[in-house]
Write a protein that holds these residues in place. Structure first.
Motif, PDB file in Angstrom:
ATOM      1  N   VAL A  62       0.848  -1.124  -0.060  1.00  0.00           N
ATOM      2  CA  VAL A  62      -0.038   0.037   0.028  1.00  0.00           C
ATOM      3  C   VAL A  62       1.013   1.155   0.048  1.00  0.00           C
ATOM      4  N   ARG A  63       0.685   2.266  -0.838  1.00  0.00           N
ATOM      5  CA  ARG A  63       1.663   3.238  -0.993  1.00  0.00           C
ATOM      6  C   ARG A  63       0.585   4.608  -1.614  1.00  0.00           C
ATOM      7  N   GLY A  64       1.295   5.683  -1.638  1.00  0.00           N
ATOM      8  CA  GLY A  64       0.688   7.060  -2.009  1.00  0.00           C
ATOM      9  C   GLY A  64       0.251   7.498  -0.843  1.00  0.00           C
ATOM     10  N   ALA A  65       0.573   8.921  -0.460  1.00  0.00           N
ATOM     11  CA  ALA A  65       0.526   9.450   0.626  1.00  0.00           C
ATOM     12  C   ALA A  65      -1.154   9.409   1.244  1.00  0.00           C
ATOM     13  N   PRO A  66      -2.106   9.674   0.507  1.00  0.00           N
ATOM     14  CA  PRO A  66      -3.424   9.721   1.328  1.00  0.00           C
ATOM     15  C   PRO A  66      -4.015   8.095   1.669  1.00  0.00           C
ATOM     16  N   ALA A  67      -3.219   7.055   0.941  1.00  0.00           N
ATOM     17  CA  ALA A  67      -3.595   5.685   1.240  1.00  0.00           C
ATOM     18  C   ALA A  67      -2.907   5.590   2.377  1.00  0.00           C
ATOM     19  N   ASN A 126       1.866   7.199  -9.455  1.00  0.00           N
ATOM     20  CA  ASN A 126       0.624   6.854  -9.426  1.00  0.00           C
ATOM     21  C   ASN A 126       0.037   8.022  -8.317  1.00  0.00           C
ATOM     22  N   ALA A 127      -0.899   8.862  -8.688  1.00  0.00           N
ATOM     23  CA  ALA A 127      -1.691   9.681  -7.757  1.00  0.00           C
ATOM     24  C   ALA A 127      -3.111   9.416  -7.996  1.00  0.00           C
ATOM     25  N   GLY A 128      -3.469   7.940  -8.047  1.00  0.00           N
ATOM     26  CA  GLY A 128      -4.891   7.559  -8.482  1.00  0.00           C
ATOM     27  C   GLY A 128      -5.674   7.042  -7.317  1.00  0.00           C
ATOM     28  N   LEU A 161      -5.606   4.018  -6.342  1.00  0.00           N
ATOM     29  CA  LEU A 161      -4.685   3.110  -5.752  1.00  0.00           C
ATOM     30  C   LEU A 161      -4.002   3.790  -4.531  1.00  0.00           C
ATOM     31  N   ALA A 162      -3.788   5.196  -4.652  1.00  0.00           N
ATOM     32  CA  ALA A 162      -2.810   6.107  -3.746  1.00  0.00           C
ATOM     33  C   ALA A 162      -3.687   6.704  -2.802  1.00  0.00           C
ATOM     34  N   THR A 163      -4.905   6.454  -2.788  1.00  0.00           N
ATOM     35  CA  THR A 163      -5.798   7.172  -1.955  1.00  0.00           C
ATOM     36  C   THR A 163      -6.787   6.172  -1.537  1.00  0.00           C
ATOM     37  N   LEU A 178       8.339   1.899 -10.684  1.00  0.00           N
ATOM     38  CA  LEU A 178       7.477   1.780 -11.985  1.00  0.00           C
ATOM     39  C   LEU A 178       5.880   1.922 -11.545  1.00  0.00           C
ATOM     40  N   GLN A 179       5.661   2.947 -10.657  1.00  0.00           N
ATOM     41  CA  GLN A 179       4.125   3.125 -10.299  1.00  0.00           C
ATOM     42  C   GLN A 179       3.368   3.535 -11.554  1.00  0.00           C
ATOM     43  N   GLY A 180       4.123   4.138 -12.317  1.00  0.00           N
ATOM     44  CA  GLY A 180       3.299   4.573 -13.395  1.00  0.00           C
ATOM     45  C   GLY A 180       3.020   3.631 -14.355  1.00  0.00           C
ATOM     46  N   VAL A 211       0.523  16.228 -11.367  1.00  0.00           N
ATOM     47  CA  VAL A 211       1.228  15.271 -10.223  1.00  0.00           C
ATOM     48  C   VAL A 211       0.223  15.394  -8.888  1.00  0.00           C
ATOM     49  N   GLY A 212       0.732  14.306  -8.112  1.00  0.00           N
ATOM     50  CA  GLY A 212       0.146  14.459  -6.560  1.00  0.00           C
ATOM     51  C   GLY A 212       1.163  14.910  -5.899  1.00  0.00           C
ATOM     52  N   ALA A 213       0.981  14.886  -4.463  1.00  0.00           N
ATOM     53  CA  ALA A 213       2.123  15.432  -3.576  1.00  0.00           C
ATOM     54  C   ALA A 213       2.180  14.247  -2.240  1.00  0.00           C
ATOM     55  N   ASP A 214       3.480  14.721  -1.843  1.00  0.00           N
ATOM     56  CA  ASP A 214       3.569  13.997  -0.533  1.00  0.00           C
ATOM     57  C   ASP A 214       3.486  14.557   0.682  1.00  0.00           C
ATOM     58  N   ARG A 215       4.085  15.884   0.432  1.00  0.00           N
ATOM     59  CA  ARG A 215       4.061  16.727   1.448  1.00  0.00           C
ATOM     60  C   ARG A 215       4.081  18.097   0.942  1.00  0.00           C
ATOM     61  N   ALA A 260       6.906  18.040  -2.223  1.00  0.00           N
ATOM     62  CA  ALA A 260       7.564  16.830  -2.282  1.00  0.00           C
ATOM     63  C   ALA A 260       6.705  15.935  -3.041  1.00  0.00           C
ATOM     64  N   ASN A 261       7.412  15.208  -3.835  1.00  0.00           N
ATOM     65  CA  ASN A 261       6.607  14.118  -4.429  1.00  0.00           C
ATOM     66  C   ASN A 261       7.523  13.055  -5.086  1.00  0.00           C
ATOM     67  N   LYS A 262       7.121  12.322  -5.788  1.00  0.00           N
ATOM     68  CA  LYS A 262       8.058  10.804  -6.606  1.00  0.00           C
ATOM     69  C   LYS A 262       9.275  11.756  -6.977  1.00  0.00           C
ATOM     70  N   ALA A 281      13.373   8.555  -2.464  1.00  0.00           N
ATOM     71  CA  ALA A 281      12.108   7.958  -2.977  1.00  0.00           C
ATOM     72  C   ALA A 281      11.524   9.468  -3.656  1.00  0.00           C
ATOM     73  N   PHE A 282      11.847  10.309  -3.079  1.00  0.00           N
ATOM     74  CA  PHE A 282      11.231  11.757  -3.611  1.00  0.00           C
ATOM     75  C   PHE A 282      12.117  12.835  -3.569  1.00  0.00           C
ATOM     76  N   ASP A 283      11.329  14.000  -4.420  1.00  0.00           N
ATOM     77  CA  ASP A 283      12.235  15.144  -4.658  1.00  0.00           C
ATOM     78  C   ASP A 283      11.392  16.374  -4.165  1.00  0.00           C
TER      79      ASP A 283
HETATM   80  O1  MRU Z   1       6.561   5.721  -3.022  1.00  0.00           O
HETATM   81  P1  MRU Z   1       5.071   6.086  -3.321  1.00  0.00           P
HETATM   82  O2  MRU Z   1       4.733   5.201  -4.213  1.00  0.00           O
HETATM   83  O3  MRU Z   1       4.250   6.077  -2.098  1.00  0.00           O
HETATM   84  O4  MRU Z   1       4.997   7.644  -3.946  1.00  0.00           O
HETATM   85  C1  MRU Z   1       3.729   8.189  -4.119  1.00  0.00           C
HETATM   86  C2  MRU Z   1       3.714   9.345  -4.729  1.00  0.00           C
HETATM   87  O5  MRU Z   1       4.852   9.964  -4.952  1.00  0.00           O
HETATM   88  C3  MRU Z   1       2.574   9.877  -5.222  1.00  0.00           C
HETATM   89  O6  MRU Z   1       2.530  10.906  -6.149  1.00  0.00           O
HETATM   90  C4  MRU Z   1       1.918  10.979  -3.974  1.00  0.00           C
HETATM   91  O7  MRU Z   1       1.936   9.900  -2.818  1.00  0.00           O
HETATM   92  C5  MRU Z   1       0.671  11.503  -4.269  1.00  0.00           C
HETATM   93  S1  MRU Z   1      -0.508  10.158  -4.201  1.00  0.00           S
HETATM   94  C6  MRU Z   1      -2.102  10.791  -4.277  1.00  0.00           C
END
Ligand code: MRU
Length: 348
Positions: free
Chosen positions: A44-49, A157-159, A161-163, A194-196, A233-237, A245-247, A312-314
């Motif tokens: 399970v991954r993606g910030a909201p999930a 993936n900010a879909g 699956l990520a939420t 390869l989340q994309g 794109v989505g965002a992690d923070r 911050a995102n992937k 994992a992020f920049d």
């Molecule tokens: O390492 P991941 O797969 O958790 O990274 C996910 C991302 O970077 C997403 O773009 C981000 O969490 C936004 S998800 C709505």
């Protein structure tokens, strides 16, 4: 409908994203440590999930401790919050979820441990429902930015699956699709995990939304070709000034978008905004195992022992961002003011 993560009486259920796109396998975590393992191994991954997984995982950990009360219950609760906070440091949502669960626990002072656990389970489930509803609102606002027949470039993936459902960047795509605008998506494969390629392409194809896959190093040529209307794109923070911050690789896309005059949008719920972080350089970037880089689909592709750097992020500086879309609307630059208004943060 894609179901990512949810609560049932026997535990936390989740779609194992490591097995996609080949197989749709659902895991049932009956022990909170299995939720931690699912988070760290990217099942399970993606910030909201991740926020939802942490809230449900803490609730599960408390349910497992049935019989504990008073100090013992409190100690268990604090221990769970600490353990879950350590797993993925960059995403804001897990920390936001812990704050929400803590506040809920504080409201339950004086009730039995059993009742408190039941209230926290209900709270964690509500948090998941809220996330899915927020993404739908965000999608509605965001789709107003999308012209008819737009070609949209996305990353990672900010879909759904990520939420907890619908998605953020892909929520905007879904809303534009539902509005009859006929968007098409270009998805970067998103090395190293390869989340994309695995997730975004799978998710969009499942719904019949046209998607074209590219390798990450094709993005510059694609943007220069004039075929892309916008990047989303989505965002992690998100820091208070809008730095995002995102992937890893998002920054590269943002610079390329600016160079080619293409709008670059960030889509994220307010639970991703961090009022305690002034700017991007304060955000902790998770570094992951070098094995993600030295192997491809289980096959070694680099010499044994080679040194690897695998953040994992920049951070994308806010100057490259054309707008940030949240469940409360579209924020334009300068972001500090809009983020503070939407999150009700006062100067500290
Ligand atoms: O390492 P991941 O797969 O958790 O990274 C996910 C991302 O970077 C997403 O773009 C981000 O969490 C936004 S998800 C709505």
């Amino acid at each position: 409908m894609i179901r990512t993560i949810w609560w049932e009486d026997d535990g936390v259920h989740l779609l194992d994203q490591r097995a996609l796109p080949g197989e749709e396998i659902y895991l049932v975590c009956r022990d909170y440590r299995e939720v931690i393992e699912a988070i760290s191994s990217l099942a399970v991954r993606g910030a909201p999930a991740l926020g939802v997984a942490v809230a449900l995982g803490i609730a599960l950990g408390l349910k497992q401790a049935a019989g504990a009360s008073g100090e013992e219950f409190q100690g268990r609760f604090e221990g769970l919050c600490r353990e879950f906070a350590r797993v993925r440091p960059t995403a804001r949502n897990p920390f936001w979820a812990i704050e929400r669960i803590r506040a809920l626990a504080a409201e339950q002072a004086g009730v039995s441990a059993e009742e408190k656990t039941a209230a926290l389970i209900r709270g964690a489930v509500a948090l998941a429902e809220e996330d899915a509803a927020n993404n739908r609102r965000l999608g509605e606002y965001g789709q107003t930015l999308i012209p008819p027949s737009a070609a949209i470039l996305t990353y990672c993936n900010a879909g759904a699956l990520a939420t907890a459902g619908y998605g953020t960047a892909l929520g905007i795509v879904r809303a534009a699709w539902a509005a009859g605008k006929g968007p098409e998506v270009y998805a970067c494969e998103t090395r190293p995990v390869l989340q994309g390629a695995r997730l975004t392409a799978w998710e969009l194809r499942k719904e019949g939304i046209p998607v074209t896959l590219i390798t990450d190093n094709m993005a510059g040529s694609l943007l220069a070709s004039g075929r892309i209307n916008c990047v989303i794109v989505g965002a992690d923070r998100i820091a208070r000034n809008g730095d995002t911050a995102n992937k890893i690789g998002t920054y590269t896309l943002a610079v390329l978008a600016r160079e080619n005059g293409v709008p670059f949008y960030v889509a994220a719920p307010l639970s991703t905004c961090d009022g305690a972080v002034g700017e991007g350089r304060e955000i902790v970037i998770e570094e992951r195992s070098g094995e993600e880089v030295t192997t491809f689909a289980g096959t070694r592709i680099a010499p044994a022992g080679v040194s690897v750097w695998n953040p994992a992020f920049d951070i994308t500086p806010c100057r490259y961002i054309s707008a940030i879309v949240t469940e409360r609307g579209i924020i334009g630059p300068p972001y500090k003011e809009g983020i503070e208004r939407q999150t009700n943060i006062k100067d500290r």
